[in-house]
Motif scaffolding. Structure first.
Motif, mmCIF file in Angstrom:
data_model
loop_
_atom_site.group_PDB
_atom_site.id
_atom_site.type_symbol
_atom_site.label_atom_id
_atom_site.label_comp_id
_atom_site.label_asym_id
_atom_site.label_seq_id
_atom_site.Cartn_x
_atom_site.Cartn_y
_atom_site.Cartn_z
ATOM 1 N N VAL A 196 -23.775 -23.166 -9.858
ATOM 2 C CA VAL A 196 -24.119 -24.335 -9.043
ATOM 3 C C VAL A 196 -23.726 -24.195 -7.575
ATOM 4 O O VAL A 196 -24.348 -24.820 -6.707
ATOM 5 N N LEU A 197 -22.727 -23.392 -7.260
ATOM 6 C CA LEU A 197 -22.372 -23.240 -5.849
ATOM 7 C C LEU A 197 -23.343 -22.323 -5.115
ATOM 8 O O LEU A 197 -23.233 -22.139 -3.899
ATOM 9 N N TRP A 234 -22.552 -25.255 -0.657
ATOM 10 C CA TRP A 234 -21.340 -24.456 -0.445
ATOM 11 C C TRP A 234 -21.541 -23.636 0.823
ATOM 12 O O TRP A 234 -22.521 -22.888 0.918
ATOM 13 N N ASP A 235 -20.652 -23.760 1.775
ATOM 14 C CA ASP A 235 -20.862 -23.116 3.074
ATOM 15 C C ASP A 235 -21.079 -21.609 2.954
ATOM 16 O O ASP A 235 -21.916 -21.037 3.653
ATOM 17 N N ALA A 236 -20.332 -20.968 2.064
ATOM 18 C CA ALA A 236 -20.391 -19.504 1.974
ATOM 19 C C ALA A 236 -21.755 -18.994 1.540
ATOM 20 O O ALA A 236 -22.107 -17.844 1.824
ATOM 21 N N ASN A 237 -22.544 -19.827 0.860
ATOM 22 C CA ASN A 237 -23.836 -19.314 0.379
ATOM 23 C C ASN A 237 -24.901 -19.258 1.475
ATOM 24 O O ASN A 237 -26.043 -18.859 1.225
ATOM 25 N N ALA A 238 -24.539 -19.631 2.704
ATOM 26 C CA ALA A 238 -25.458 -19.442 3.824
ATOM 27 C C ALA A 238 -25.717 -17.962 4.087
ATOM 28 O O ALA A 238 -26.753 -17.599 4.653
ATOM 29 N N GLU A 251 -36.888 -17.762 -1.260
ATOM 30 C CA GLU A 251 -37.506 -19.087 -1.343
ATOM 31 C C GLU A 251 -36.529 -20.203 -0.990
ATOM 32 O O GLU A 251 -36.684 -21.348 -1.428
ATOM 33 N N ARG A 252 -35.579 -19.892 -0.164
ATOM 34 C CA ARG A 252 -34.543 -20.878 0.187
ATOM 35 C C ARG A 252 -35.134 -22.149 0.802
ATOM 36 O O ARG A 252 -34.657 -23.259 0.554
#
Length: 272
Positions: free
Chosen positions: A243-244, A250-254, A167-168
């Motif tokens: 929260v990240l 946060w870029d890494a959570n892509a 559900e991003r």
């Protein structure tokens, strides 16, 4: 001013998405804080005078040096009775002050309930359940505004893959996270993956997501303050939120693999 102290204020990265709502005032305060304690308090009080902020008992708000808190007086009780917020020259109290301006009704409601608990029970070695919950909110809360009950259920149920991956696309159109806890904001000056807030879920209409930032904050401020004053409170009212993991924060959570770290995105009691 010590080099370590200056480095703390200089380390604030105003490009972080979670700081966007407080950036303009925050930048001014940061410059004043780096100039000195007196300059810092002067800027806070100038802004307070123009904003008509009040304590939990309706006293006009002002910011005072920490050592002006009378011996034996409780912090929250003093704010409620006098409007004077004891403020240290550090990041923790810097973000606390900013939250008084971002969410004045919520801060006043928290202060009112804290002061009422102190009047009823006094100051003891422990705060008690209600004051613990109020303090947890004040220090570590994230406001999770949500117009889709399934997303709120995913958060409550530790459904990280649903909430952050499947559900991003719903983030920004059906739900969003807004920082409130000033201790959490202080931690996020140096972000780390496991940094976790206590999410307070706020049901909002779909039209909320058509509003600008100021109108969204005003809606949340009014709605959450009313709940704080009216509802029983304990630690079970919150849901953990790393929260990240918030999309765009946060870029890494892509990468979906980001959420495979069960040391951070824990399955929770229900899933176990």
């Amino acid at each position: 001013m010590s080099a370590g102290f200056a480095a703390g204020f200089c380390a604030i990265d105003w490009a972080r998405p979670w700081l966007a709502p407080i950036e303009p005032r925050g930048r001014r305060w940061q410059a004043a804080a780096l100039a000195g304690y007196a300059d810092y308090l002067a800027v806070l009080n100038h802004d307070a005078a123009g904003a008509a902020l009040v304590s939990g008992r309706g006293r006009p708000l002002a910011f005072i040096a920490q050592d002006e808190l009378p011996t034996g007086a409780s912090y929250e009780g003093h704010i409620a009775a006098t409007g004077c917020v004891p403020t240290r020259h550090n990041l923790h109290d810097f973000f606390n002050g900013l939250m008084w301006f971002a969410y004045p009704r919520i801060k006043a409601a928290l202060n009112a309930r804290q002061a009422a608990q102190i009047d009823a029970l006094g100051i003891g070695p422990t705060r008690g359940g209600v004051r613990d919950a109020l303090t947890l909110f004040d220090e570590n809360a994230v406001l999770f505004a949500c117009a889709d009950a399934s997303l709120a259920d995913a958060l409550r149920g530790f459904g990280w893959r649903t909430l952050f991956v499947a559900e991003r696309a719903g983030w920004g159109t059906r739900c969003e996270a807004r920082m409130f806890g000033h201790a959490l904001l202080e931690k996020l000056v140096a972000p780390y993956k496991a940094c976790t807030g206590h999410a307070w879920i706020v049901d909002v209409p779909a039209s909320y997501f058509t509003l600008d930032d100021a109108a969204r904050r005003a809606l949340l401020d009014e709605a959450v303050a009313a709940r704080i004053l009216a509802e029983p409170l304990d630690g079970r009212a919150f849901a953990p939120l790393p929260v990240l993991g918030v999309p765009g924060w946060w870029d890494a959570n892509a990468s979906p693999d980001f959420y495979d770290d069960t040391a951070v995105f824990r399955p929770g009691r229900r899933a176990r």
